[in-house]
Enzyme design. Structure first.
Site, short mmCIF file in Angstrom:
data_model
loop_
_atom_site.label_atom_id
_atom_site.label_comp_id
_atom_site.label_asym_id
_atom_site.label_seq_id
_atom_site.Cartn_x
_atom_site.Cartn_y
_atom_site.Cartn_z
N GLU A 36 0.82 -1.22 0.00
CA GLU A 36 0.00 0.00 0.00
C GLU A 36 0.85 1.27 0.00
O GLU A 36 0.47 2.27 -0.59
CB GLU A 36 -0.94 -0.01 1.21
N HIS A 39 1.60 2.30 -3.51
CA HIS A 39 0.56 3.15 -4.09
C HIS A 39 0.68 4.58 -3.57
O HIS A 39 0.61 5.55 -4.34
CB HIS A 39 -0.83 2.62 -3.73
#
Length: 281
Positions: A36, A39
């Protein structure tokens, strides 16, 4: 400050601790966190507005406040930045193992979870990375609203298939049931908010940060077409000059901003295109 942990993660964590799998949980959490952050870092590089990063037991969701108006290449790189982290994680596991810093069971566990999270997140189900890639592909050809609708419908189909296969292979796997339940609820919410997402797309297009759109995609519309029907034909990453016709003859041209202004600023939600055209003459 923007990183959140979903309650479902703590449920899985509790089960892992009760079954003496805390080390496995730690490895799993680390891989998800790195995924994550991939991202998040890529989004930050492009100066995106990051709403939050939600960590789940099987992955995560990086929520951005951009609403589909960023360039296609930027969105593609932000989506791919998560899966790409698994490449160097695998290389790290190999180096640690051959450097005798981790045992064989830890190495196999690290490689297994790394591959599992990668493959799962690439499933073509929204809001997983695979679902976002499908949405990007649809939006290259279809208007924003249709592309998002097709993404949700195809995601439901793939989720049902995935659920059926899981029932055959591991019918009593609590983790799979929790994951599938979360995805069903997420897709149901997205379907209910379909037009809300579309309105945010239009609002961001009109009120948001302006950027130069190189692609021009003219729309030929009949003067008797309602304004909202034309807006539903808007595609991402391009600008729409409007050619207004009546009985097959061209009667004028409009810029997309004129339609957006009439719809949002002047509240002409039930107006026809020719009404907007005549008001500017």
């Amino acid at each position: 400050m923007k990183i959140r942990i979903h309650p479902l993660f703590w449920l899985i964590a509790g089960i892992s601790i009760l079954t003496a799998r805390f080390q496995e949980l730690l490895i799993l959490f680390s891989i998800i966190f790195i995924h994550e952050m991939g991202h998040g870092i890529m989004a930050h590089f492009f100066s995106w507005r990051i709403k939050k990063i939600l960590l789940l037991p099987f992955g995560g969701v990086a929520e951005m406040d951009e609403h589909g108006n960023r360039p296609f290449k930027e969105e593609l790189l932000v989506v791919l930045a998560g899966p790409l982290q698994h490449v160097w994680i695998a290389c790290l596991a190999v180096l640690l193992y051959h450097g005798h810093l981790i045992e064989v069971d830890q190495y196999e566990m690290m490689m297994g979870w790394n591959m599992m999270i990668l493959l799962f997140n690439l499933l073509p189900i929204w809001p997983l990375d695979g679902g976002k890639l499908i949405n990007l592909l649809f939006s290259r050809k279809y208007p924003f609203l249709n592309a998002f609708r097709m993404t949700i419908v195809s995601s439901i189909v793939f989720l049902i298939v995935f659920h059926c296969i899981s029932l055959i292979l591991t019918p009593f796997n609590i983790n799979i049931w929790a994951i599938v339940l979360y995805l069903y609820v997420a897709l149901w919410k997205e379907w209910k908010q379909l037009y809300y997402v579309f309105m945010r797309f239009l609002l961001e297009r009109y009120y948001g940060k302006k950027r130069i759109l190189k692609g021009l995609t003219p729309l030929k519309v009949d003067g008797n077409t309602y304004l909202y029907e034309v807006l539903e034909k808007f595609k991402r990453d391009c600008k729409h000059p409007l050619i207004v016709v009546e009985k097959g003859e061209k009667i004028g041209e409009l810029d997309e901003n004129e339609l957006l202004f009439a719809y949002f600023a002047e509240k002409q939600t039930n107006a026809k295109v020719k009404d907007i055209l005549y008001s500017y003459e």
